[in-house]
Design a protein around this motif. Structure first.
Motif, mmCIF file in Angstrom:
data_model
loop_
_atom_site.group_PDB
_atom_site.id
_atom_site.type_symbol
_atom_site.label_atom_id
_atom_site.label_comp_id
_atom_site.label_asym_id
_atom_site.label_seq_id
_atom_site.Cartn_x
_atom_site.Cartn_y
_atom_site.Cartn_z
ATOM 1 N N TRP A 59 20.680 -43.386 -13.013
ATOM 2 C CA TRP A 59 21.665 -42.430 -12.514
ATOM 3 C C TRP A 59 22.967 -43.118 -12.116
ATOM 4 C CZ3 TRP A 59 19.622 -38.112 -13.929
ATOM 5 C CH2 TRP A 59 18.235 -37.959 -13.879
ATOM 6 N N ILE A 110 23.953 -40.400 -6.779
ATOM 7 C CA ILE A 110 22.858 -39.722 -6.087
ATOM 8 C C ILE A 110 23.427 -39.094 -4.821
ATOM 9 C CG2 ILE A 110 20.620 -39.994 -4.950
ATOM 10 C CD1 ILE A 110 20.178 -42.478 -6.715
ATOM 11 N N MET A 136 20.641 -35.965 -8.572
ATOM 12 C CA MET A 136 21.038 -37.147 -9.324
ATOM 13 C C MET A 136 21.806 -36.702 -10.556
ATOM 14 S SD MET A 136 17.987 -37.496 -7.683
ATOM 15 C CE MET A 136 16.645 -37.310 -8.836
ATOM 16 N N ILE A 155 13.631 -41.150 -9.269
ATOM 17 C CA ILE A 155 14.954 -41.640 -8.862
ATOM 18 C C ILE A 155 15.125 -43.059 -9.409
ATOM 19 C CG2 ILE A 155 16.408 -42.280 -6.925
ATOM 20 C CD1 ILE A 155 15.214 -40.029 -5.342
#
Length: 248
Positions: A193, A196, A211, A246
């Protein structure tokens, strides 16, 4: 809250047009968007905050198409005189301005009419004043400022950003939380990503995390919502970050 010719009733989730005595009962998505714009009036509200309501009753994100339709309907309901109060800024967000700038053309109502030297000077002065006013007020809208933000370098050498938001009534130490999360994120084996964003609920028990990744022709989003039974429960760990995608 007064929005142009309309009164926004937050409790009843209604937008009342006072110029024609009509009432618009807002649906869930319309109310969420307008309430967030009203809360941050005069600031650009990012798309990711508008698309992912921090409410357990929402099961999916509000699409870009839906956001565009909501903005169009709101502008149409405000009417020609006040539709410019709401603006969609592509790839950035939506802003609800505090006021519109009305133009007056009374000196030019009769184009064939001769004007005096004094009127000519007055026109020049008005033009200069108007130019200064427009420049000073339209330099660019403010954006919602995160309560804490960190920029970190991933294991593969890319730069990513972490943004944390909280409610006005929250007393959480966001700097401490940002430091802790950034320390975990920078050691992820894979960080897929670019940015965030985490938003705390009013009671601090629920957290919405969004994200986003910039692709060649579009943004890719992923969001999760976390509800804690106890405020002291520390759920952010390297294992948890990987489990919820994540960290890759």
């Amino acid at each position: 809250m007064q929005i142009g010719c309309c009164w926004f009733d937050d409790e009843r989730q209604e937008l009342i047009n006072q110029s024609n005595a009509t009432t618009w009962q807002l649906n869930k998505n319309e109310y969420w968007v307008l309430s967030l714009l009203a809360k941050h009036r005069g600031q650009v509200v990012p798309v990711e905050l508008l698309s992912f309501p921090n409410d357990e009753s929402y099961q999916q994100r509000i699409s870009d198409v839906d956001l565009e339709e909501i903005v169009k309907n709101l502008r149409d309901y405000l009417g020609r005189s006040h539709r410019s109060l709401i603006e969609l800024i592509p790839s950035q967000g939506i802003i609800l301005y505090n006021k519109t700038i009305a133009s007056r053309n009374s000196l030019f109502d009769s184009p064939n009419k001769a004007i005096s030297y004094a009127q000519y000077i007055l026109i020049i002065l008005m033009t200069l004043i108007a130019s200064f006013f427009v420049y000073s007020n339209l330099n660019g809208p403010d954006y919602i400022t995160p309560d804490a933000s960190r920029q970190f370098t991933t294991q593969d050498g890319n730069v990513a950003n972490l943004y944390l938001y909280r409610s006005l009534s929250s007393d959480l130490n966001m700097d401490s939380l940002a430091n802790e999360m950034a320390d975990y994120l920078k050691v992820c084996k894979v960080m897929p990503w670019d940015a965030i964003s985490a938003t705390m609920s009013k009671d601090n028990y629920a957290i919405s995390i969004v994200m986003k990744k910039r692709l060649a022709t579009e943004w890719r989003f992923h969001n999760i919502k976390v509800t804690r039974d106890q405020l002291q429960y520390d759920f952010v760990t390297p294992e948890w970050l990987e489990k919820v995608n994540i960290c890759g």
